[in-house]
Design a protein around this motif. Structure first.
Motif, PDB file in Angstrom:
ATOM      1  N   PRO A  33       0.603  -1.627  -0.371  1.00  0.00           N
ATOM      2  CA  PRO A  33       0.079  -0.085   0.652  1.00  0.00           C
ATOM      3  C   PRO A  33       1.195   1.273  -0.243  1.00  0.00           C
ATOM      4  CG  PRO A  33      -0.656  -1.396   1.541  1.00  0.00           C
ATOM      5  CD  PRO A  33       0.313  -1.785   1.389  1.00  0.00           C
ATOM      6  N   GLY A  34       2.075   1.438   0.692  1.00  0.00           N
ATOM      7  CA  GLY A  34       2.718   2.322   1.031  1.00  0.00           C
ATOM      8  C   GLY A  34       3.479   2.835  -0.489  1.00  0.00           C
ATOM      9  N   LEU A  35       3.609   1.583  -1.105  1.00  0.00           N
ATOM     10  CA  LEU A  35       4.484   1.901  -2.511  1.00  0.00           C
ATOM     11  C   LEU A  35       3.283   1.864  -4.039  1.00  0.00           C
ATOM     12  CD1 LEU A  35       6.849  -1.351  -2.749  1.00  0.00           C
ATOM     13  CD2 LEU A  35       7.049   0.910  -2.539  1.00  0.00           C
ATOM     14  N   GLY A  36       2.093   2.569  -3.638  1.00  0.00           N
ATOM     15  CA  GLY A  36       0.707   2.440  -4.195  1.00  0.00           C
ATOM     16  C   GLY A  36       0.152   1.891  -4.726  1.00  0.00           C
ATOM     17  N   PHE A  37       0.409   0.974  -4.485  1.00  0.00           N
ATOM     18  CA  PHE A  37      -0.906  -0.627  -5.069  1.00  0.00           C
ATOM     19  C   PHE A  37      -2.117  -0.686  -4.539  1.00  0.00           C
ATOM     20  CE2 PHE A  37       3.570  -2.561  -5.869  1.00  0.00           C
ATOM     21  CZ  PHE A  37       4.087  -2.955  -6.964  1.00  0.00           C
ATOM     22  N   GLU A  38      -2.967  -0.906  -5.096  1.00  0.00           N
ATOM     23  CA  GLU A  38      -4.458  -0.684  -4.269  1.00  0.00           C
ATOM     24  C   GLU A  38      -5.083  -2.177  -4.104  1.00  0.00           C
ATOM     25  OE1 GLU A  38      -7.388   0.138  -7.715  1.00  0.00           O
ATOM     26  OE2 GLU A  38      -6.339   1.535  -8.390  1.00  0.00           O
ATOM     27  N   ALA A  39      -5.803  -2.214  -3.062  1.00  0.00           N
ATOM     28  CA  ALA A  39      -6.160  -2.905  -2.169  1.00  0.00           C
ATOM     29  C   ALA A  39      -6.268  -4.116  -2.851  1.00  0.00           C
ATOM     30  CB  ALA A  39      -7.905  -2.745  -1.381  1.00  0.00           C
ATOM     31  N   ASP A  40      -6.833  -4.694  -3.812  1.00  0.00           N
ATOM     32  CA  ASP A  40      -7.044  -5.794  -4.695  1.00  0.00           C
ATOM     33  C   ASP A  40      -6.092  -6.722  -5.110  1.00  0.00           C
ATOM     34  OD1 ASP A  40     -10.223  -5.225  -4.745  1.00  0.00           O
ATOM     35  OD2 ASP A  40     -10.153  -4.298  -6.530  1.00  0.00           O
ATOM     36  N   ASP A  41      -5.201  -5.023  -5.126  1.00  0.00           N
ATOM     37  CA  ASP A  41      -3.851  -5.603  -5.815  1.00  0.00           C
ATOM     38  C   ASP A  41      -2.825  -6.861  -5.261  1.00  0.00           C
ATOM     39  OD1 ASP A  41      -3.829  -3.930  -8.585  1.00  0.00           O
ATOM     40  OD2 ASP A  41      -2.920  -2.780  -7.450  1.00  0.00           O
ATOM     41  N   VAL A  42      -3.056  -6.400  -3.283  1.00  0.00           N
ATOM     42  CA  VAL A  42      -2.694  -6.705  -2.314  1.00  0.00           C
ATOM     43  C   VAL A  42      -2.678  -8.329  -2.211  1.00  0.00           C
ATOM     44  CG1 VAL A  42      -2.163  -6.287  -0.033  1.00  0.00           C
ATOM     45  CG2 VAL A  42      -1.969  -4.346  -1.563  1.00  0.00           C
ATOM     46  N   LYS A  74       3.158  -1.679 -10.719  1.00  0.00           N
ATOM     47  CA  LYS A  74       1.189  -1.466 -10.577  1.00  0.00           C
ATOM     48  C   LYS A  74       1.337  -1.068 -12.205  1.00  0.00           C
ATOM     49  CE  LYS A  74       2.318   2.819  -8.497  1.00  0.00           C
ATOM     50  NZ  LYS A  74       2.569   3.504  -7.816  1.00  0.00           N
ATOM     51  N   LEU A  75       2.165  -0.762 -13.063  1.00  0.00           N
ATOM     52  CA  LEU A  75       1.073  -0.348 -14.473  1.00  0.00           C
ATOM     53  C   LEU A  75       0.898  -1.499 -15.360  1.00  0.00           C
ATOM     54  CD1 LEU A  75       0.082   1.679 -16.586  1.00  0.00           C
ATOM     55  CD2 LEU A  75       2.782   1.512 -17.530  1.00  0.00           C
ATOM     56  N   THR A  76       1.463  -3.014 -14.937  1.00  0.00           N
ATOM     57  CA  THR A  76       1.207  -3.981 -15.180  1.00  0.00           C
ATOM     58  C   THR A  76      -0.255  -4.376 -14.585  1.00  0.00           C
ATOM     59  OG1 THR A  76       2.647  -4.604 -13.573  1.00  0.00           O
ATOM     60  CG2 THR A  76       3.319  -4.739 -16.127  1.00  0.00           C
ATOM     61  N   TRP A  77      -0.658  -4.247 -13.429  1.00  0.00           N
ATOM     62  CA  TRP A  77      -1.065  -4.764 -12.748  1.00  0.00           C
ATOM     63  C   TRP A  77      -2.990  -4.148 -13.249  1.00  0.00           C
ATOM     64  CZ3 TRP A  77      -1.041  -7.073  -7.766  1.00  0.00           C
ATOM     65  CH2 TRP A  77       0.079  -8.735  -7.500  1.00  0.00           C
ATOM     66  N   SER A  78      -2.072  -2.504 -13.099  1.00  0.00           N
ATOM     67  CA  SER A  78      -3.616  -1.127 -13.568  1.00  0.00           C
ATOM     68  C   SER A  78      -3.931  -2.723 -15.076  1.00  0.00           C
ATOM     69  CB  SER A  78      -3.303  -0.578 -13.364  1.00  0.00           C
ATOM     70  OG  SER A  78      -2.055  -0.010 -14.613  1.00  0.00           O
ATOM     71  N   ALA A  79      -3.343  -2.642 -15.958  1.00  0.00           N
ATOM     72  CA  ALA A  79      -3.714  -2.981 -16.799  1.00  0.00           C
ATOM     73  C   ALA A  79      -4.427  -4.313 -17.187  1.00  0.00           C
ATOM     74  CB  ALA A  79      -2.509  -3.238 -18.017  1.00  0.00           C
ATOM     75  N   GLY A  80      -4.442  -5.438 -15.981  1.00  0.00           N
ATOM     76  CA  GLY A  80      -4.892  -6.743 -15.471  1.00  0.00           C
ATOM     77  C   GLY A  80      -6.419  -5.894 -16.100  1.00  0.00           C
ATOM     78  N   LYS A  81      -7.253  -4.099 -15.723  1.00  0.00           N
ATOM     79  CA  LYS A  81      -8.073  -4.309 -15.583  1.00  0.00           C
ATOM     80  C   LYS A  81      -8.692  -4.307 -16.727  1.00  0.00           C
ATOM     81  CE  LYS A  81      -8.587  -2.562 -11.246  1.00  0.00           C
ATOM     82  NZ  LYS A  81      -8.794  -2.036 -10.247  1.00  0.00           N
TER      83      LYS A  81
END
Length: 256
Positions: free
Chosen positions: A126-135, A174-181
């Motif tokens: 979370p401190g690195l900017g990942f969202e709760a769904d990512d965690v 972070k970008l690759t994880w957001s791209a999953g959507k």
């Protein structure tokens, strides 16, 4: 009363139930006394002593099958047998304490499924900017990696720890994880795959691997379970991952 007492009175004196005494008789732990002229069994002091001894050992956790040999053993064997019983009880106590701690940790969530080192990584996200769904997805993935690749789990965690120290790498992830959507046919996926592949080609050490699967006969199956986890919720991942792998292989970079 000099001929002994009835079974109900013996049970009261020994602190057990009549049913328990009969169970002791059935298992050969206490001999059945003779019956009096009225047909009742009369328990004397010897039987009462034996009942108390059996009840005490059973209450201490000694299995019924082991009580007879202990009571019939000599002083040295008796002490040795009790020491063995104590060791077994200590082991059981340790197991129960561990189970209790597990239950207590479950109250605060399912982090109990992972060791502290892995939980520390999740706590950093979370401190690195990942969202709760990512965690949450990362947590599920780590649980699967530990289950399917236990012998390589520490090495895998070390690779992730290494990557989190690089701000540029964190930004790419972070970008690759957001791209999953994104939708699988989103034109941005091709561009992102090129960017991510270039990132790993420039710094292959940042590419987490699943080396612990190579020596397994069912490694491919375990690999598929791991790499396809989360695709239902992140449809863009399937195409993005395939494109990244293609570009890495074309550049001669070994990728899982």
């Amino acid at each position: 009363m000099t001929d002994g007492v009835t079974i109900s009175r013996a049970a009261a004196f020994a602190g057990v139930t009549v049913k328990t005494i009969r169970h002791y008789h059935k298992n050969g732990l206490v001999e059945e006394p003779v019956r009096d002229h009225s047909g009742y069994r009369r328990y004397g002091s010897a039987e009462l002593l034996r009942l108390v001894q059996v009840r005490t050992l059973a209450g201490a956790g000694v299995p019924l099958a082991g009580i007879g040999p202990i009571l019939d053993a000599g002083p040295e064997d008796f002490a040795t047998a009790l020491a063995d019983v104590e060791d077994n009880l200590t082991a059981k106590i340790d197991e129960l304490v561990a189970r209790r701690e597990t239950l207590r940790r479950l109250v605060t969530g399912d982090r109990v499924l992972l060791p502290p080192r892995a939980c520390a990584l999740l706590d950093r996200m979370p401190g690195l900017g990942f969202e709760a769904d990512d965690v949450r997805t990362a947590h599920e993935g780590l649980v699967l990696v530990m289950a399917l690749m236990p012998e390589g789990f520490d090495e895998y965690l070390a690779q992730i720890e290494h990557g989190l120290e690089d701000p540029g790498h964190v930004a790419v992830i972070k970008l690759t994880w957001s791209a999953g959507k994104w939708a699988p046919d989103d034109p941005r996926i091709e561009e992102l795959a090129e960017e991510v592949a270039a990132h790993f080609i420039a710094e292959p050490s940042l590419l987490p691997t699943l080396g612990g699967l190579r020596a397994r006969q069912d490694g491919d199956m375990r690999h598929d379970l791991l790499t396809h986890h989360g695709e239902d919720e992140r449809p863009g991942w399937t195409r993005l991952t395939a494109l990244i792998q293609q570009k890495l292989h074309a550049a001669g970079v070994e990728a899982p």
